[in-house]
Scaffold this motif. Structure first.
Motif, PDB file in Angstrom:
ATOM      1  N   SER A 110       0.815  -1.211   0.000  1.00 57.81           N
ATOM      2  CA  SER A 110       0.000   0.000   0.000  1.00 57.81           C
ATOM      3  C   SER A 110       0.849   1.261   0.000  1.00 57.81           C
ATOM      4  O   SER A 110       0.362   2.337  -0.357  1.00 57.81           O
ATOM      5  N   ASN A 114      -1.362   8.280   2.649  1.00 57.81           N
ATOM      6  CA  ASN A 114      -2.729   7.935   2.276  1.00 57.81           C
ATOM      7  C   ASN A 114      -2.814   7.642   0.781  1.00 57.81           C
ATOM      8  O   ASN A 114      -2.410   8.463  -0.046  1.00 57.81           O
ATOM      9  N   ASP A 116      -5.468   7.268  -1.185  1.00 57.80           N
ATOM     10  CA  ASP A 116      -6.424   8.115  -1.911  1.00 57.80           C
ATOM     11  C   ASP A 116      -5.817   9.477  -2.246  1.00 57.80           C
ATOM     12  O   ASP A 116      -6.015  10.006  -3.345  1.00 57.80           O
ATOM     13  N   SER A 117      -5.072  10.037  -1.306  1.00 58.46           N
ATOM     14  CA  SER A 117      -4.413  11.315  -1.558  1.00 58.46           C
ATOM     15  C   SER A 117      -3.363  11.187  -2.646  1.00 58.46           C
ATOM     16  O   SER A 117      -3.194  12.095  -3.475  1.00 58.46           O
ATOM     17  N   VAL A 119      -3.426   9.072  -5.161  1.00 60.14           N
ATOM     18  CA  VAL A 119      -4.121   8.971  -6.445  1.00 60.14           C
ATOM     19  C   VAL A 119      -4.574  10.353  -6.926  1.00 60.14           C
ATOM     20  O   VAL A 119      -4.390  10.715  -8.099  1.00 60.14           O
ATOM     21  N   LEU A 120      -5.142  11.143  -6.025  1.00 59.78           N
ATOM     22  CA  LEU A 120      -5.609  12.480  -6.396  1.00 59.78           C
ATOM     23  C   LEU A 120      -4.453  13.380  -6.830  1.00 59.78           C
ATOM     24  O   LEU A 120      -4.580  14.151  -7.796  1.00 59.78           O
ATOM     25  N   LYS A 272      -7.170   1.044  -7.596  1.00 58.81           N
ATOM     26  CA  LYS A 272      -6.384   2.279  -7.634  1.00 58.81           C
ATOM     27  C   LYS A 272      -5.418   2.274  -8.815  1.00 58.81           C
ATOM     28  O   LYS A 272      -5.229   3.305  -9.484  1.00 58.81           O
ATOM     29  N   GLU A 275      -7.381   2.905 -11.923  1.00 58.91           N
ATOM     30  CA  GLU A 275      -7.845   4.289 -11.960  1.00 58.91           C
ATOM     31  C   GLU A 275      -6.737   5.226 -12.458  1.00 58.91           C
ATOM     32  O   GLU A 275      -6.967   6.071 -13.331  1.00 58.91           O
TER      33      GLU A 275
END
Length: 288
Positions: A110, A114, A116-117, A119-120, A272, A275
């Protein structure tokens, strides 16, 4: 090209070697499980033995007739489940050990921070065509997602400078690079998951075998003795059946729960990766 192929092969070998090797670990765990059954669960302090036999007893509790053994602790009760118990203990230990191994490996995959952060931020940099900054971010992330994205971005840069291929060929090459990078990471994530999946089913079947053996002993005790059932042998057979059932169901339940948990985490990482892969392809199509 030969250098890239060689590096890829080395990476594949490294990924396959990551994690515990069942061929070496399982025999060790079997010895541990057998030791727990004999020396911990079968410790004489867990039982109350007839005084007449106890005075002449100079051997292990396993040499005492079952009729003369009366468990006084929970460990002694488990020991009365019979020889199938040590196999179920092996299954339980195996589930615990490989679950810890998967927890640390998937946690490492992982990466840092974070996800998700990450990826953004990658998507923001791609929208601004800041490929070098995105690559640096992948280096700091240090996870499977970062590894795949970095490989895609390096291919992105190489294709952007290539003048021999048309746009469709470049898009195909970029897609292939992302797929290969993802395939390279998956063996590490999915390694040993089959063990948890298998034990989720096999533990119940082995417990059922122990249950059947215990019930056979119980019915044999019920039918022997010339019309007067042997109460001690009958209770031992029933307890053996129930103990095996309890151990098998609990081991199976834990294995299934953990397998589904780790599967969901792997699916999350894969999502992820897909994406960001889509974002890389869209960015390349827009700017090149």
């Amino acid at each position: 090209m030969e250098m890239n192929v060689s590096n890829t092969e080395e990476q594949v070998i490294a990924k396959k070697k990551s994690g515990l090797n069942p061929a070496f670990v399982l025999p060790i765990l079997y010895v541990i499980a057998l030791g727990i059954y004999i020396f911990i669960l079968g410790n004489p302090s867990n039982f109350k033995v007839d005084e007449r036999i106890a005075k002449s007893l100079s051997v292990a509790i396993s040499d005492v007739p079952l009729k003369e053994i009366h468990p006084e602790t929970f460990m002694g009760i488990i020991y009365m489940g019979g020889p199938i118990v040590h196999i179920l203990i092996l299954f339980m230990i195996t589930v615990i050990i490989f679950s810890f191994e998967r927890f640390f490996v998937i946690g490492k995959a992982s990466g840092k921070g974070n996800l998700d952060s990450f990826v953004l931020e990658i998507r923001r940099l791609l929208n601004q065509n800041k490929i070098d900054e995105a690559i640096e971010l992948c280096d700091s992330q240090r996870g499977s997602v970062g590894n795949v994205v970095k490989e895609g971005l390096l291919t992105y840069k190489a294709l952007a400078k290539d003048t021999t291929l048309n746009k469709e060929q470049k898009m195909a090459a970029l897609t292939k690079a992302l797929e290969e990078a993802t395939t390279l990471e998956m063996p590490m994530l999915e390694r040993n998951m089959m063990i948890l999946s298998t034990l989720g089913t096999v533990a119940t079947l082995v417990a059922l075998l122990g249950t059947v053996i215990g019930m056979i002993k119980a019915f044999f005790a019920l039918g022997s003795g010339g019309g007067t059932p042997d109460a001690a042998a009958l209770s031992i057979g029933i307890s053996e059946a129930l103990i095996n059932t309890a151990l098998g169901i609990s081991t199976s339940a834990i294995a299934i729960i953990l397998y589904n948990y780790f599967t969901s985490r792997i699916d999350g990482l894969t999502f992820k990766i897909d994406e960001i892969g889509m974002s890389i392809q869209q960015s390349f199509a827009e700017f090149h």
